[in-house]
Design a protein around this motif. Structure first.
Motif, PDB file in Angstrom:
ATOM      1  N   ASN A  65     -22.730 -23.817 -57.496  1.00  0.00           N
ATOM      2  CA  ASN A  65     -22.554 -25.436 -58.378  1.00  0.00           C
ATOM      3  C   ASN A  65     -23.159 -25.408 -58.798  1.00  0.00           C
ATOM      4  O   ASN A  65     -23.189 -27.605 -58.857  1.00  0.00           O
ATOM      5  CB  ASN A  65     -21.104 -26.385 -57.187  1.00  0.00           C
ATOM      6  CG  ASN A  65     -19.889 -25.766 -57.078  1.00  0.00           C
ATOM      7  OD1 ASN A  65     -19.443 -26.274 -57.627  1.00  0.00           O
ATOM      8  ND2 ASN A  65     -19.577 -25.448 -55.597  1.00  0.00           N
ATOM      9  N   SER A  66     -24.350 -24.966 -59.272  1.00  0.00           N
ATOM     10  CA  SER A  66     -25.612 -25.978 -60.222  1.00  0.00           C
ATOM     11  C   SER A  66     -25.330 -25.275 -61.437  1.00  0.00           C
ATOM     12  O   SER A  66     -25.767 -25.698 -62.083  1.00  0.00           O
ATOM     13  CB  SER A  66     -26.539 -25.213 -59.286  1.00  0.00           C
ATOM     14  OG  SER A  66     -26.833 -23.181 -59.709  1.00  0.00           O
ATOM     15  N   VAL A  67     -23.928 -24.468 -61.837  1.00  0.00           N
ATOM     16  CA  VAL A  67     -23.558 -24.105 -63.350  1.00  0.00           C
ATOM     17  C   VAL A  67     -22.575 -25.093 -63.412  1.00  0.00           C
ATOM     18  O   VAL A  67     -21.627 -25.024 -62.723  1.00  0.00           O
ATOM     19  CB  VAL A  67     -23.536 -22.709 -63.746  1.00  0.00           C
ATOM     20  CG1 VAL A  67     -25.420 -22.273 -63.347  1.00  0.00           C
ATOM     21  CG2 VAL A  67     -22.866 -22.213 -62.134  1.00  0.00           C
ATOM     22  N   GLN A  68     -21.759 -24.368 -64.506  1.00  0.00           N
ATOM     23  CA  GLN A  68     -20.569 -24.977 -65.098  1.00  0.00           C
ATOM     24  C   GLN A  68     -20.047 -24.011 -65.051  1.00  0.00           C
ATOM     25  O   GLN A  68     -19.640 -22.788 -65.076  1.00  0.00           O
ATOM     26  CB  GLN A  68     -20.300 -25.367 -66.484  1.00  0.00           C
ATOM     27  CG  GLN A  68     -21.381 -26.419 -67.346  1.00  0.00           C
ATOM     28  CD  GLN A  68     -21.349 -27.475 -66.878  1.00  0.00           C
ATOM     29  OE1 GLN A  68     -19.511 -27.886 -67.009  1.00  0.00           O
ATOM     30  NE2 GLN A  68     -21.954 -29.080 -66.783  1.00  0.00           N
ATOM     31  N   ASN A  69     -18.852 -24.417 -64.078  1.00  0.00           N
ATOM     32  CA  ASN A  69     -17.325 -23.326 -63.630  1.00  0.00           C
ATOM     33  C   ASN A  69     -16.274 -24.761 -64.228  1.00  0.00           C
ATOM     34  O   ASN A  69     -15.187 -24.836 -63.404  1.00  0.00           O
ATOM     35  CB  ASN A  69     -17.726 -23.773 -61.994  1.00  0.00           C
ATOM     36  CG  ASN A  69     -16.422 -22.821 -62.010  1.00  0.00           C
ATOM     37  OD1 ASN A  69     -15.274 -21.654 -63.004  1.00  0.00           O
ATOM     38  ND2 ASN A  69     -16.363 -21.972 -60.528  1.00  0.00           N
ATOM     39  N   PRO A  70     -15.620 -23.989 -66.045  1.00  0.00           N
ATOM     40  CA  PRO A  70     -13.963 -24.434 -66.753  1.00  0.00           C
ATOM     41  C   PRO A  70     -13.195 -24.082 -65.766  1.00  0.00           C
ATOM     42  O   PRO A  70     -11.950 -25.253 -65.451  1.00  0.00           O
ATOM     43  CB  PRO A  70     -14.388 -24.127 -67.495  1.00  0.00           C
ATOM     44  CG  PRO A  70     -15.600 -23.549 -67.867  1.00  0.00           C
ATOM     45  CD  PRO A  70     -16.385 -22.785 -66.126  1.00  0.00           C
ATOM     46  N   PHE A 265     -19.800 -22.158 -51.027  1.00  0.00           N
ATOM     47  CA  PHE A 265     -18.595 -21.432 -51.584  1.00  0.00           C
ATOM     48  C   PHE A 265     -18.020 -21.887 -52.162  1.00  0.00           C
ATOM     49  O   PHE A 265     -17.103 -21.096 -52.843  1.00  0.00           O
ATOM     50  CB  PHE A 265     -18.549 -20.850 -50.440  1.00  0.00           C
ATOM     51  CG  PHE A 265     -19.592 -19.210 -50.157  1.00  0.00           C
ATOM     52  CD1 PHE A 265     -19.819 -17.709 -50.850  1.00  0.00           C
ATOM     53  CD2 PHE A 265     -19.675 -19.935 -48.300  1.00  0.00           C
ATOM     54  CE1 PHE A 265     -21.224 -17.541 -50.446  1.00  0.00           C
ATOM     55  CE2 PHE A 265     -21.381 -18.433 -48.258  1.00  0.00           C
ATOM     56  CZ  PHE A 265     -21.872 -17.171 -49.092  1.00  0.00           C
ATOM     57  N   GLY A 266     -17.476 -23.528 -51.484  1.00  0.00           N
ATOM     58  CA  GLY A 266     -16.346 -23.951 -52.657  1.00  0.00           C
ATOM     59  C   GLY A 266     -15.817 -24.034 -54.047  1.00  0.00           C
ATOM     60  O   GLY A 266     -16.525 -24.361 -54.679  1.00  0.00           O
ATOM     61  N   GLY A 267     -15.094 -24.143 -54.296  1.00  0.00           N
ATOM     62  CA  GLY A 267     -14.748 -23.731 -55.540  1.00  0.00           C
ATOM     63  C   GLY A 267     -14.944 -22.969 -56.684  1.00  0.00           C
ATOM     64  O   GLY A 267     -15.702 -22.774 -57.856  1.00  0.00           O
ATOM     65  N   ASN A 268     -15.714 -21.676 -56.049  1.00  0.00           N
ATOM     66  CA  ASN A 268     -16.232 -19.943 -56.663  1.00  0.00           C
ATOM     67  C   ASN A 268     -15.386 -19.516 -57.562  1.00  0.00           C
ATOM     68  O   ASN A 268     -13.891 -20.036 -57.592  1.00  0.00           O
ATOM     69  CB  ASN A 268     -16.500 -19.137 -56.068  1.00  0.00           C
ATOM     70  CG  ASN A 268     -15.778 -19.056 -54.638  1.00  0.00           C
ATOM     71  OD1 ASN A 268     -15.023 -17.708 -55.324  1.00  0.00           O
ATOM     72  ND2 ASN A 268     -15.188 -18.905 -53.747  1.00  0.00           N
ATOM     73  N   HIS A 269     -15.260 -19.030 -58.598  1.00  0.00           N
ATOM     74  CA  HIS A 269     -14.310 -18.167 -59.143  1.00  0.00           C
ATOM     75  C   HIS A 269     -13.209 -17.573 -58.838  1.00  0.00           C
ATOM     76  O   HIS A 269     -11.918 -18.294 -59.122  1.00  0.00           O
ATOM     77  CB  HIS A 269     -14.918 -17.325 -60.186  1.00  0.00           C
ATOM     78  CG  HIS A 269     -16.260 -17.867 -61.190  1.00  0.00           C
ATOM     79  ND1 HIS A 269     -17.775 -18.689 -60.765  1.00  0.00           N
ATOM     80  CD2 HIS A 269     -16.894 -18.146 -62.184  1.00  0.00           C
ATOM     81  CE1 HIS A 269     -18.529 -19.376 -61.561  1.00  0.00           C
ATOM     82  NE2 HIS A 269     -18.180 -18.619 -62.395  1.00  0.00           N
ATOM     83  N   LEU A 270     -13.520 -16.899 -57.708  1.00  0.00           N
ATOM     84  CA  LEU A 270     -12.150 -16.586 -56.759  1.00  0.00           C
ATOM     85  C   LEU A 270     -11.648 -17.468 -57.209  1.00  0.00           C
ATOM     86  O   LEU A 270     -10.075 -16.664 -57.188  1.00  0.00           O
ATOM     87  CB  LEU A 270     -12.778 -15.148 -56.089  1.00  0.00           C
ATOM     88  CG  LEU A 270     -13.250 -14.339 -56.717  1.00  0.00           C
ATOM     89  CD1 LEU A 270     -13.751 -12.920 -55.553  1.00  0.00           C
ATOM     90  CD2 LEU A 270     -12.102 -13.383 -57.310  1.00  0.00           C
ATOM     91  N   ALA A 271     -11.945 -18.536 -55.776  1.00  0.00           N
ATOM     92  CA  ALA A 271     -10.967 -19.421 -54.726  1.00  0.00           C
ATOM     93  C   ALA A 271     -10.363 -20.283 -56.371  1.00  0.00           C
ATOM     94  O   ALA A 271      -9.345 -20.104 -56.131  1.00  0.00           O
ATOM     95  CB  ALA A 271     -12.070 -20.070 -54.326  1.00  0.00           C
ATOM     96  N   CYS A 272     -11.049 -20.722 -57.291  1.00  0.00           N
ATOM     97  CA  CYS A 272     -10.194 -21.156 -58.019  1.00  0.00           C
ATOM     98  C   CYS A 272      -9.179 -20.883 -58.651  1.00  0.00           C
ATOM     99  O   CYS A 272      -7.575 -21.001 -58.870  1.00  0.00           O
ATOM    100  CB  CYS A 272     -10.531 -21.739 -59.766  1.00  0.00           C
ATOM    101  SG  CYS A 272     -12.148 -22.593 -58.731  1.00  0.00           S
TER     102      CYS A 272
END
Length: 375
Positions: A65-70, A265-272
């Protein structure tokens, strides 16, 4: 190395699954009417879900979560629209217990207090403050018991009011339909009373929707049957259809600041993507309406069985109460009828938590098998 032996296991080894059907390592077929504690919300190996995850894996599966994740913003927008909770903000984590930990932490930050009101037969998780608010002393270690939690009876207006006006509490945490506890519910009048007293006493109301959320009750959230607005909503289980994901919805009246909450790990790309896929299927296939229709159908069928003394729950979060302990019945349903069902703290209650796209025909199969085992 051996596994740490904390789970009593049935002698069944699933190797593949589709819809509500599971195949074991011997080629035997089972019907899943429990969904691994209400986790499987849109069916095992749903093709849209599988394709979304595969496509995401081909691009990027994780970064912190240190970078943008649209994808997180897409998810927040979609979740707000489908749940009608646009006036909340989303924080993602990894499980229901972690969601409740963060909810309780936010309540304590916001109020500057630490005591919590929870309810008899509640279950909010197995970690730290979450397990302290769970009404089960056997899973509370001494370190958990340092938390100050007052357990009250559901639907007792006088006792609740006497506690909350003391000015000692940061939060009230409440399941609109108790899961592990046995499907007891607050009345609408009581839930609205709790909301009113929380507001007037500056106490944060946390709606634990970990098991009852994401359409399972027939509404997106079970508290929506009661016309109330919590300060924080915790979510997990059916949210990811098996992918480990959780979160909290925090009302916009509660302000964020850097470092207040955090997760690797929360909100990682696969989870979203897993959660977006669930939301897309819920919407496209109108699964909340299906949960209501088939919940009503289930109750109609259950009324025809005299051994069933009480039918509990809403939508497809259901329980059948008998006048005998159901452990042996549950074993017979697994071994003789090849069907997964659930138990509860209430040893007389058989829980039914299937995927929300279950059919009437599959419910008919369940009741035919149940009648066979009750003879």
């Amino acid at each position: 190395m051996k596994l740490f032996d904390v789970y009593p296991l049935y002698d069944v080894t699933p190797v593949s699954a589709k819809g509500i059907e599971i195949l074991d390592d011997k080629g035997e077929k089972y019907l899943d009417f429990y969904g691994g504690h209400a986790v499987i919300s849109i069916g095992h190996s749903h093709p849209h879900y599988v394709n979304r995850l595969k496509e995401q894996l081909d691009t990027i599966g994780f970064y912190s979560n240190s970078v943008q994740n649209p994808l997180q913003e897409q998810l927040a927008t979609k979740l707000g629209a489908l749940s009608h909770c646009e006036d909340y903000n989303l924080f993602m984590c990894n499980s229901g217990a972690e969601a409740n930990e963060n909810a309780l932490k936010m309540a304590s930050f916001h109020t500057g207090k630490s005591k919590v009101i929870a309810f008899s037969n509640s279950f909010h998780g197995r970690t730290s403050a979450a397990v302290a608010t769970t009404d089960n002393p056997s899973i509370n270690a001494p370190i958990n018991k340092q938390q100050e939690v007052t357990f009250l009876a559901l639907n007792d207006f006088d006792v609740f009011e006497k506690a909350i006006v003391s000015g000692e509490y940061c939060a009230v945490i409440l399941e609109a339909i108790q899961g592990v506890g046995g499907l007891d519910e607050p009345t609408t009048e009581f839930y609205q009373f709790v909301e009113e007293k929380c507001k007037s006493n500056n106490v944060i109301l946390i709606a634990d929707e970990v098991q009852s959320g994401f359409g399972r009750s027939g509404q997106f959230f079970a508290f929506q049957h009661h016309g109330i607005q919590p300060d924080i909503i915790s979510i997990a289980k059916g949210m990811g259809n098996g992918f480990p994901v959780g979160g909290i919805l925090i009302h916009e009246n509660i302000k964020a600041s850097y470092g207040l909450l955090g997760t690797t790990f929360g909100g990682n790309h696969l989870a979203c993507v897993a959660t977006l896929a669930v939301l897309e299927v819920l919407e496209k296939d109108d699964l909340m309406a299906n949960a209501t229709r088939l919940g009503d159908y289930f109750k109609q069928q259950a009324l025809e069985i005299p051994e069933i003394k009480k039918i509990k729950g809403r939508g497809l979060m259901l329980g059948l109460e008998f006048d005998f302990e159901i452990a042996d019945l549950r074993k017979r349903l697994i071994h003789n009828q090849h069907m997964f069902t659930g138990s509860a703290k209430n040893k007389y209650l058989l829980r039914f938590l299937p995927a929300l796209n279950i059919t009437k025909e599959q419910i008919d199969v369940f009741f035919a098998a149940l009648k066979t085992e009750l003879k």
